[in-house]
Design an enzyme around this catalytic site. Structure first.
Site, PDB file in Angstrom:
ATOM      1  N   SER A  39     -30.559 -15.042  12.231  1.00 22.35           N
ATOM      2  CA  SER A  39     -29.439 -15.979  12.333  1.00 22.35           C
ATOM      3  C   SER A  39     -29.939 -17.378  12.672  1.00 22.35           C
ATOM      4  CB  SER A  39     -28.510 -15.493  13.444  1.00 22.35           C
ATOM      5  OG  SER A  39     -27.572 -16.475  13.782  1.00 22.35           O
ATOM      6  N   TYR A  75     -26.861 -11.570  22.470  1.00 19.05           N
ATOM      7  CA  TYR A  75     -26.893 -11.341  21.017  1.00 19.05           C
ATOM      8  C   TYR A  75     -27.957 -12.242  20.367  1.00 19.05           C
ATOM      9  CZ  TYR A  75     -25.809 -12.532  16.221  1.00 19.05           C
ATOM     10  OH  TYR A  75     -25.940 -12.828  14.897  1.00 19.05           O
ATOM     11  N   LYS A  98     -31.872 -11.499  18.390  1.00 16.82           N
ATOM     12  CA  LYS A  98     -32.387 -12.006  17.099  1.00 16.82           C
ATOM     13  C   LYS A  98     -33.753 -12.667  17.303  1.00 16.82           C
ATOM     14  CE  LYS A  98     -28.970 -10.657  14.550  1.00 16.82           C
ATOM     15  NZ  LYS A  98     -29.166  -9.423  13.775  1.00 16.82           N
TER      16      LYS A  98
HETATM   17  C1  UD1 Z   1     -21.071 -17.351  15.828  1.00 18.43           C
HETATM   18  C2  UD1 Z   1     -22.190 -17.185  16.809  1.00 18.43           C
HETATM   19  C3  UD1 Z   1     -23.479 -16.987  16.047  1.00 18.43           C
HETATM   20  C4  UD1 Z   1     -23.360 -15.777  15.159  1.00 18.43           C
HETATM   21  C5  UD1 Z   1     -22.163 -15.940  14.237  1.00 18.43           C
HETATM   22  C6  UD1 Z   1     -21.930 -14.628  13.516  1.00 18.43           C
HETATM   23  C7  UD1 Z   1     -21.504 -18.472  18.803  1.00 18.43           C
HETATM   24  C8  UD1 Z   1     -21.808 -19.644  19.665  1.00 18.43           C
HETATM   25  N1  UD1 Z   1     -22.271 -18.334  17.710  1.00 18.43           N
HETATM   26  O1  UD1 Z   1     -21.343 -18.551  15.075  1.00 18.43           O
HETATM   27  O2  UD1 Z   1     -24.524 -16.786  16.968  1.00 18.43           O
HETATM   28  O3  UD1 Z   1     -24.537 -15.623  14.392  1.00 18.43           O
HETATM   29  O4  UD1 Z   1     -20.988 -16.231  14.992  1.00 18.43           O
HETATM   30  O5  UD1 Z   1     -20.962 -14.804  12.534  1.00 18.43           O
HETATM   31  O6  UD1 Z   1     -20.603 -17.725  19.073  1.00 18.43           O
HETATM   32  N2  UD1 Z   1     -13.681 -21.903  15.687  1.00 18.43           N
HETATM   33  C9  UD1 Z   1     -12.430 -22.407  16.057  1.00 18.43           C
HETATM   34  N3  UD1 Z   1     -11.437 -21.521  16.331  1.00 18.43           N
HETATM   35  C10 UD1 Z   1     -11.605 -20.159  16.262  1.00 18.43           C
HETATM   36  C11 UD1 Z   1     -12.878 -19.658  15.888  1.00 18.43           C
HETATM   37  C12 UD1 Z   1     -13.892 -20.558  15.615  1.00 18.43           C
HETATM   38  O7  UD1 Z   1     -12.246 -23.609  16.127  1.00 18.43           O
HETATM   39  O8  UD1 Z   1     -10.654 -19.418  16.543  1.00 18.43           O
HETATM   40  C13 UD1 Z   1     -14.761 -22.855  15.378  1.00 18.43           C
HETATM   41  C14 UD1 Z   1     -15.951 -22.737  16.320  1.00 18.43           C
HETATM   42  O9  UD1 Z   1     -15.788 -23.547  17.442  1.00 18.43           O
HETATM   43  C15 UD1 Z   1     -17.069 -23.209  15.391  1.00 18.43           C
HETATM   44  C16 UD1 Z   1     -16.636 -22.764  13.993  1.00 18.43           C
HETATM   45  O10 UD1 Z   1     -15.227 -22.536  14.099  1.00 18.43           O
HETATM   46  O11 UD1 Z   1     -17.155 -24.593  15.401  1.00 18.43           O
HETATM   47  C17 UD1 Z   1     -17.317 -21.495  13.532  1.00 18.43           C
HETATM   48  O12 UD1 Z   1     -17.169 -20.515  14.557  1.00 18.43           O
HETATM   49  P1  UD1 Z   1     -17.581 -18.981  14.353  1.00 18.43           P
HETATM   50  O13 UD1 Z   1     -17.008 -18.476  13.074  1.00 18.43           O
HETATM   51  O14 UD1 Z   1     -17.251 -18.253  15.603  1.00 18.43           O
HETATM   52  O15 UD1 Z   1     -19.152 -19.050  14.122  1.00 18.43           O
HETATM   53  P2  UD1 Z   1     -20.301 -19.696  15.030  1.00 18.43           P
HETATM   54  O16 UD1 Z   1     -19.851 -19.997  16.395  1.00 18.43           O
HETATM   55  O17 UD1 Z   1     -20.903 -20.810  14.253  1.00 18.43           O
END
Ligand code: UD1
Length: 342
Positions: free
Chosen positions: A125, A150, A154
């Site tokens: 990742s 997690y 990795k």
């Molecule tokens: C997350 C994990 C990453 C993992 C990946 C697996 C964290 C910090 N990172 O990535 O280690 O490999 O998932 O898929 O958790 N967001 C919102 N509202 C929501 C959900 C997400 O605004 O309800 C935003 C988050 O703040 C982020 C973006 O959407 O900016 C993507 O979030 P997400 O899909 O959870 O992925 P990551 O955080 O990038």
């Protein structure tokens, strides 16, 4: 054609990879303990490729079952290892579950091939980069201290693989560092099946649009980015699945870089949360109910990958853009409403 073991092959990325392996002429064999997936996914795969892939239900943390499987399947030439626990929040609450599941399965698999040459592709990742100092982030960027157990699994797994490859000589290994996998199969027969309330952005968006969730909260709108929301490199799951086929092909041909290598798997493009929402609204024709909320702990502000190395050396590049990611995710959510799985 070569038999490829796909651990976690009924999961989100695993199931799409099974389809792409089959399309490329390989015979995929699935091992999965169904801890975070559903047996019906095998039927869904069959609807796409016309046959039900060989399936073995057991936990790779079980050393004797893993050994027996390897002994009984000497014609397996490659492994794509997806099977792992992957929820960031859960890993903070229950780190031992993560260290146990993710390491015992990896070590049992590797130990099973101490005497045999094996090609091995590992699901890593971009979380290993933390908040990168320069963007787009290349494979040469330093690995930063993990912010969750997690993420730590990795990082440590990459070290285990590198040391294993260098010590024994019979392992040929590639770790793929995925950015943010989203989207679904074009047929809408496969896609992400989140367990409970989704933690990731895309399933939360589609579940809100279909009416399963009331509204999406955008975590933070005051970051140092053009629209104030975080930036990620979203990658279509079908492109990601094809990257695994490319990795197996490179290992079969012989990787000139040696027997351990890492590749970024993304599009190279960064999109903000707001841009993702706008693209979803355009692709689906739905207005999304969302509000801004506080920042989420541990979120990286901006990350997107430099994918030059993958294009040159893996001979792979993403073909599908954000519109296809959103359209296919939405089609899948609508399919699930009519045809619930699980
Ligand atoms: C997350 C994990 C990453 C993992 C990946 C697996 C964290 C910090 N990172 O990535 O280690 O490999 O998932 O898929 O958790 N967001 C919102 N509202 C929501 C959900 C997400 O605004 O309800 C935003 C988050 O703040 C982020 C973006 O959407 O900016 C993507 O979030 P997400 O899909 O959870 O992925 P990551 O955080 O990038």
């Amino acid at each position: 054609m070569s038999k490829i073991l796909v651990t976690g092959g009924t999961g989100y990325i695993g199931s799409h990879t099974v389809v792409e392996l089959f399309n490329a002429g390989y015979t995929p064999v699935i091992v999965d303990n169904l801890s975070n997936s559903n047996i019906q996914i095998l039927d869904q795969i069959e609807k796409i490729i016309g046959i039900k892939p060989e399936f073995h239900e057991f936990d790779l943390c079980d050393e004797s079952k893993t050994k027996a499987f390897i002994l009984n399947n000497p014609d397996i030439s490659g492994i794509i290892h997806f099977a792992a626990s992957k929820a960031v929040g859960e890993s903070v609450a229950d780190p031992l579950k993560y260290y146990y599941n993710n390491f015992f399965s990896l070590i049992n698999l590797l130990n099973g091939y101490r005497e045999t040459p094996i090609n091995f592709v590992f699901s890593s990742s971009c979380t290993v980069y933390g908040e990168p100092d320069t963007l787009p982030v290349t494979e040469f960027a330093p690995v930063k201290k993990a912010t969750s157990p997690y993420g730590n699994t990795k990082q440590i797994a990459e070290e285990i693989l590198q040391e294993t490859a260098s010590a024994y000589g019979n392992y040929n290994i590639i770790a793929l560092r995925y950015f943010n996998p989203v989207g679904a199969h074009a047929t809408a027969l496969l896609g992400e099946l989140p367990n409970g309330v989704p933690q990731n952005l895309l399933p939360f968006i589609t579940q809100t649009a279909i009416g399963k969730r009331e509204k999406l909260t955008v975590f933070g709108n005051d970051y140092d980015t053009p629209d104030g929301s975080c930036i990620r490199d979203y990658i279509h799951v079908v492109d990601l699945a094809k990257a695994h086929v490319a990795a197996i092909k490179l290992l079969e041909k012989g990787n000139p870089n040696g027997n351990y290598d890492v590749f970024n798997i993304g599009t190279g493009q960064g999109n903000s949360v707001i841009e993702a929402i706008t693209a979803f609204e355009k692709a689906s024709g739905q207005k999304l109910n969302y509000e801004f909320g506080p920042r989420r702990d541990g979120d990286v502000i901006k990350v997107y990958g430099d994918v030059t190395k993958s294009a040159k050396e893996l001979n792979w590049k993403a073909e599908l853009g954000i519109d296809e990611m959103m359209a296919s995710s939405w089609k899948w959510e609508k399919y699930l409403k009519e045809n619930p799985i699980g």
